[in-house]
Design a protein around this motif. Structure first.
Motif, PDB file in Angstrom:
ATOM      1  N   LEU A  76       0.876  -1.177   0.000  1.00 22.14           N
ATOM      2  CA  LEU A  76       0.000   0.000   0.000  1.00 22.14           C
ATOM      3  C   LEU A  76       0.912   1.225   0.000  1.00 22.14           C
ATOM      4  O   LEU A  76       1.413   1.645   1.045  1.00 22.14           O
ATOM      5  CB  LEU A  76      -0.906   0.007   1.233  1.00 22.14           C
ATOM      6  CG  LEU A  76      -1.876  -1.166   1.375  1.00 22.14           C
ATOM      7  CD1 LEU A  76      -2.628  -1.080   2.691  1.00 22.14           C
ATOM      8  CD2 LEU A  76      -2.859  -1.201   0.224  1.00 22.14           C
ATOM      9  N   TRP A  77       1.137   1.772  -1.181  1.00 20.68           N
ATOM     10  CA  TRP A  77       2.148   2.831  -1.280  1.00 20.68           C
ATOM     11  C   TRP A  77       1.697   4.134  -0.642  1.00 20.68           C
ATOM     12  O   TRP A  77       2.507   4.890  -0.116  1.00 20.68           O
ATOM     13  CB  TRP A  77       2.600   3.026  -2.724  1.00 20.68           C
ATOM     14  CG  TRP A  77       1.565   3.340  -3.771  1.00 20.68           C
ATOM     15  CD1 TRP A  77       0.208   3.291  -3.641  1.00 20.68           C
ATOM     16  CD2 TRP A  77       1.816   3.720  -5.112  1.00 20.68           C
ATOM     17  NE1 TRP A  77      -0.406   3.622  -4.823  1.00 20.68           N
ATOM     18  CE2 TRP A  77       0.570   3.896  -5.763  1.00 20.68           C
ATOM     19  CE3 TRP A  77       2.964   3.945  -5.856  1.00 20.68           C
ATOM     20  CZ2 TRP A  77       0.447   4.285  -7.093  1.00 20.68           C
ATOM     21  CZ3 TRP A  77       2.842   4.323  -7.187  1.00 20.68           C
ATOM     22  CH2 TRP A  77       1.595   4.489  -7.791  1.00 20.68           C
ATOM     23  N   GLN A  78       0.412   4.418  -0.633  1.00 21.53           N
ATOM     24  CA  GLN A  78      -0.063   5.655  -0.009  1.00 21.53           C
ATOM     25  C   GLN A  78       0.051   5.596   1.506  1.00 21.53           C
ATOM     26  O   GLN A  78       0.308   6.617   2.159  1.00 21.53           O
ATOM     27  CB  GLN A  78      -1.519   5.908  -0.405  1.00 21.53           C
ATOM     28  CG  GLN A  78      -2.127   7.158   0.230  1.00 21.53           C
ATOM     29  CD  GLN A  78      -3.529   7.428  -0.277  1.00 21.53           C
ATOM     30  OE1 GLN A  78      -3.736   8.156  -1.239  1.00 21.53           O
ATOM     31  NE2 GLN A  78      -4.516   6.824   0.370  1.00 21.53           N
ATOM     32  N   THR A  81       2.652   0.692   3.900  1.00 20.00           N
ATOM     33  CA  THR A  81       2.320  -0.554   4.587  1.00 20.00           C
ATOM     34  C   THR A  81       2.475  -1.758   3.659  1.00 20.00           C
ATOM     35  O   THR A  81       2.176  -1.674   2.464  1.00 20.00           O
ATOM     36  CB  THR A  81       0.859  -0.523   5.086  1.00 20.00           C
ATOM     37  OG1 THR A  81       0.660   0.633   5.905  1.00 20.00           O
ATOM     38  CG2 THR A  81       0.525  -1.758   5.905  1.00 20.00           C
ATOM     39  N   LEU A  82       2.951  -2.868   4.217  1.00 19.85           N
ATOM     40  CA  LEU A  82       2.903  -4.164   3.555  1.00 19.85           C
ATOM     41  C   LEU A  82       1.859  -4.999   4.280  1.00 19.85           C
ATOM     42  O   LEU A  82       1.880  -5.109   5.512  1.00 19.85           O
ATOM     43  CB  LEU A  82       4.261  -4.865   3.618  1.00 19.85           C
ATOM     44  CG  LEU A  82       4.297  -6.298   3.062  1.00 19.85           C
ATOM     45  CD1 LEU A  82       4.045  -6.306   1.554  1.00 19.85           C
ATOM     46  CD2 LEU A  82       5.630  -6.975   3.396  1.00 19.85           C
ATOM     47  N   SER A  96      -4.133 -10.979   7.658  1.00 23.56           N
ATOM     48  CA  SER A  96      -3.538 -11.655   8.807  1.00 23.56           C
ATOM     49  C   SER A  96      -2.514 -10.799   9.543  1.00 23.56           C
ATOM     50  O   SER A  96      -2.449 -10.825  10.769  1.00 23.56           O
ATOM     51  CB  SER A  96      -2.900 -12.983   8.378  1.00 23.56           C
ATOM     52  OG  SER A  96      -2.091 -12.819   7.236  1.00 23.56           O
ATOM     53  N   ARG A  97      -1.707 -10.018   8.795  1.00 23.91           N
ATOM     54  CA  ARG A  97      -0.723  -9.149   9.442  1.00 23.91           C
ATOM     55  C   ARG A  97      -0.436  -7.942   8.558  1.00 23.91           C
ATOM     56  O   ARG A  97      -0.656  -7.984   7.342  1.00 23.91           O
ATOM     57  CB  ARG A  97       0.601  -9.898   9.686  1.00 23.91           C
ATOM     58  CG  ARG A  97       0.537 -10.938  10.769  1.00 23.91           C
ATOM     59  CD  ARG A  97       1.910 -11.532  11.037  1.00 23.91           C
ATOM     60  NE  ARG A  97       2.387 -12.371   9.945  1.00 23.91           N
ATOM     61  CZ  ARG A  97       3.548 -13.047   9.963  1.00 23.91           C
ATOM     62  NH1 ARG A  97       4.345 -12.959  11.018  1.00 23.91           N
ATOM     63  NH2 ARG A  97       3.910 -13.809   8.941  1.00 23.91           N
ATOM     64  N   THR A  98       0.079  -6.883   9.183  1.00 21.33           N
ATOM     65  CA  THR A  98       0.562  -5.720   8.437  1.00 21.33           C
ATOM     66  C   THR A  98       1.890  -5.273   9.040  1.00 21.33           C
ATOM     67  O   THR A  98       2.157  -5.490  10.228  1.00 21.33           O
ATOM     68  CB  THR A  98      -0.432  -4.538   8.490  1.00 21.33           C
ATOM     69  OG1 THR A  98      -0.566  -4.095   9.851  1.00 21.33           O
ATOM     70  CG2 THR A  98      -1.797  -4.941   7.942  1.00 21.33           C
ATOM     71  N   TRP A  99       2.723  -4.667   8.192  1.00 23.32           N
ATOM     72  CA  TRP A  99       3.999  -4.132   8.654  1.00 23.32           C
ATOM     73  C   TRP A  99       4.176  -2.722   8.097  1.00 23.32           C
ATOM     74  O   TRP A  99       3.879  -2.464   6.922  1.00 23.32           O
ATOM     75  CB  TRP A  99       5.164  -5.001   8.176  1.00 23.32           C
ATOM     76  CG  TRP A  99       5.158  -6.398   8.702  1.00 23.32           C
ATOM     77  CD1 TRP A  99       5.607  -6.837   9.921  1.00 23.32           C
ATOM     78  CD2 TRP A  99       4.679  -7.562   8.008  1.00 23.32           C
ATOM     79  NE1 TRP A  99       5.449  -8.196  10.023  1.00 23.32           N
ATOM     80  CE2 TRP A  99       4.881  -8.672   8.876  1.00 23.32           C
ATOM     81  CE3 TRP A  99       4.102  -7.786   6.755  1.00 23.32           C
ATOM     82  CZ2 TRP A  99       4.524  -9.970   8.511  1.00 23.32           C
ATOM     83  CZ3 TRP A  99       3.742  -9.072   6.393  1.00 23.32           C
ATOM     84  CH2 TRP A  99       3.956 -10.144   7.264  1.00 23.32           C
TER      85      TRP A  99
END
Length: 259
Positions: A76-78, A81-82, A96-99
């Motif tokens: 998610l470039w804006q 976030t991955l 399931s997860r975000t970084w």
């Protein structure tokens, strides 16, 4: 009906498309919708959708080390976030997860079943994601100096030779890094840069060591001695993309001379 992050009706624009390693699932992300679509390639039907909570995705990838394609990863470039999405049940995908990453995450590469590298285009950096410890580490594109506007956008990893390649869109070059996955986090040692065409947009490493680069704008044509009002220039008609295949010998020599 597609909607954006504010619930407004929008036209669907795809940004990322990926097929699972087992060839059973197709996943599509969108530029202006928060929904991720999961298709069953056996039935050729939409199996399920999941909201990522945010829009402006750049791309979507399956891990080649995950043969069943149980998870897919979206940048998610804006929102810097991955996102990891569980698609083991295509009818009920779930985040399931975000970084967190740095500014404008675009492409990613999988070093192994544990580590992911994210190219932060406007952050001039990489984010190393540890999926076991659930942590991240930031690595500059070139630790020898701070060069702004390098724009590490597309990534490719040669797992056999432990070499990571990154397009540097703002420099019309690719960079190479020697990777030591025995360290935690893996060490990315800058090996050098090689000039390519105008605005490299994708890179791939072939099994024989050849590196293939696509250049979005191809070859520049120099100054245009004509006056144009803002938005009326003909640059879009004069740009033509290009593809380069860089053999191993040329690549090694070029990286040494341009390190």
């Amino acid at each position: 009906q597609a909607t954006d992050g504010n619930g407004n009706a929008v036209t669907w624009y795809a940004s990322g498309v990926a097929v699972s390693p087992d060839g059973k699932k197709l996943v599509v992300s969108s530029v202006n919708s928060s929904d991720l679509l999961v298709f069953d390639l056996g039935t050729k039907q939409l199996a399920g959708t999941v909201s990522l909570g945010k829009q402006e995705t750049f791309g979507v990838w399956f891990d080649p080390h995950d043969a069943a394609g149980s998870h897919v990863y979206v940048t998610l470039w804006q929102d810097h976030t991955l996102v990891e999405v569980d698609v083991s049940n295509p009818a009920a995908p779930s985040v399931s997860r975000t970084w967190d990453t740095q500014k404008d995450p675009q492409s990613i590469a999988f070093l192994d079943a544990r580590w992911i590298v994210v190219g932060n285009d406007l952050g001039d950096s990489f984010t190393l994601v540890d999926r076991v410890a659930n942590t991240t580490t930031t690595v500059p594109t070139d630790s020898r100096m701070k060069l702004y506007g390098q724009e590490p956008s597309a990534l490719a990893y040669d797992e056999t030779n432990h070499r990571l390649y990154s397009t540097l869109a703002g420099m019309n070059a690719i960079a190479a890094y020697d990777v030591d996955v025995a360290q935690t986090p893996p060490a990315l040692s800058f090996a050098g840069r090689l000039p390519v065409g105008y605005w490299p947009s994708a890179v791939a490493a072939e099994s024989d060591g050849t590196v293939v680069v696509t250049n979005l704008r191809g070859h520049g044509e120099g100054p245009r001695p004509l006056y144009f009002d803002i938005g009326d220039a003909d640059i879009g008609e004069r740009m033509h993309g290009s593809i380069e295949a860089i053999a191993t010998k040329r690549l090694i020599a070029g990286l040494v001379s341009h390190a």
